[in-house]
Design an enzyme around this catalytic site. Structure first.
Site, PDB file in Angstrom:
ATOM      1  N   THR A  33      -6.986   1.952  10.094  1.00  0.00           N
ATOM      2  CA  THR A  33      -6.994   2.619  11.405  1.00  0.00           C
ATOM      3  C   THR A  33      -7.902   1.912  12.395  1.00  0.00           C
ATOM      4  O   THR A  33      -7.555   1.777  13.580  1.00  0.00           O
ATOM      5  CB  THR A  33      -7.429   4.087  11.247  1.00  0.00           C
TER       6      THR A  33
ATOM      7  N   ASP B 281       0.821  -1.206   0.000  1.00  0.00           N
ATOM      8  CA  ASP B 281       0.000   0.000   0.000  1.00  0.00           C
ATOM      9  C   ASP B 281       0.862   1.266   0.000  1.00  0.00           C
ATOM     10  O   ASP B 281       1.880   1.334   0.698  1.00  0.00           O
ATOM     11  CB  ASP B 281      -0.894  -0.024   1.250  1.00  0.00           C
TER      12      ASP B 281
END
Length: 282
Positions: free
Chosen positions: A232, A81
């Site tokens: 997150t 990523d």
């Protein structure tokens, strides 16, 4: 099976659903994510930052993803990523990653195209999928901060040229989400997303998925989002449960007794998200 991003997003497009892309922040999280996907009988994308990949070891991550994909009979993608450095991308592909993201979003438009084309040309030699980003998603990702002054949304006209010139497999769009957002929920630019979907014919990717309201998930999937990033929420869930366990348990207890509840929390979050992403009409 251990597969490419292109493969699972093609399936998702046919079924009008999104595939969850879950950031593993350490080696321990990885099995919990794949177990949850296996129980839901859903493909899953394991994402790592460059920092996590170097910390855990690229080949270690590849080996576990391949082994667990076979064990749980589920399609697993291992995706790098937000890689900005070609050397990091080369390292991941050489180690066996099945997908990478080149993040040239901070570059001028033409430079982003040129950098992305370089990655696509290299990745194709190995049968590896490529995601790229056009526009800038705000917030914090792996220690990199993008202020609101630096954010700019994806222009549908630019998206058309970008996709045609680069040959990417998936396009990450900036439509109002933010990396690292978990204390509040974002307002998504649905009209912009609708225009992008009309303009390009490849799967779209939503970053900053933790900050998206559950009620908005179906809306963005119906407007072309096929890869839905969640990082997150996993990190916060792990850290909160970890603190709770370490504060409560005695120092001489097996570390396993502190970690297993964290893994159960990760599995719970992933399972809930996958159900949302299946986009099943009640």
């Amino acid at each position: 099976m251990y597969v490419t991003l292109k493969k699972v997003l093609k399936d998702a497009d046919q079924l009008n659903m999104a595939i969850g892309a879950f950031n593993t922040h350490n080696l321990e999280m990885l099995p919990a994510i794949i177990k949850a996907a296996g129980k839901q009988k859903s493909p899953v994308i394991i994402q790592t930052s460059c920092g996590t990949a170097n910390y855990v070891g690229h080949k270690n991550l590849v080996a576990i993803c391949k082994s667990m994909a076979e064990e749980y009979r589920v399609d697993v993608v291992l995706h790098l990523d937000h890689a900005k450095d070609f050397g990091e991308i080369r390292k991941a592909i050489s180690a066996g990653y099945s997908s990478v993201m080149f993040d040239g979003s901070s570059l001028p438009f033409k430079e982003n195209i040129l950098g992305t084309k370089q990655v696509v040309n290299f990745a194709k030699e190995y049968g590896v999928s490529v995601e790229a980003e056009l526009g800038t998603v705000g917030g914090t990702e792996d220690g990199v901060v993008v202020s609101q002054d630096e954010v700019f949304y994806t222009d549908p006209k630019d998206a058309l040229e970008f996709v045609a010139e680069t040959g990417i497999d998936a396009l990450a769009v900036a439509i109002g989400t933010n990396h690292g957002q978990y204390m509040s929920k974002t307002d998504i630019g649905f009209d912009r997303l609708k225009q992008i979907k009309k303009t390009v014919d490849i799967p779209l990717v939503l970053h900053g998925g933790t900050g998206v309201k559950d009620s908005d998930v179906k809306k963005v999937i119906d407007l072309g989002i096929r890869k839905f990033n969640v990082g997150t929420e996993l990190l916060i869930g792990w850290n909160r449960k970890s603190k709770e366990c370490y504060d409560f348990n005695k120092e001489n207890i097996s570390n396993r007794d502190n970690v297993v509840p964290c893994l159960e929390k990760i599995e719970e979050i992933v399972s809930r998200k996958i159900i949302l992403f299946k986009n099943i009409n009640e």
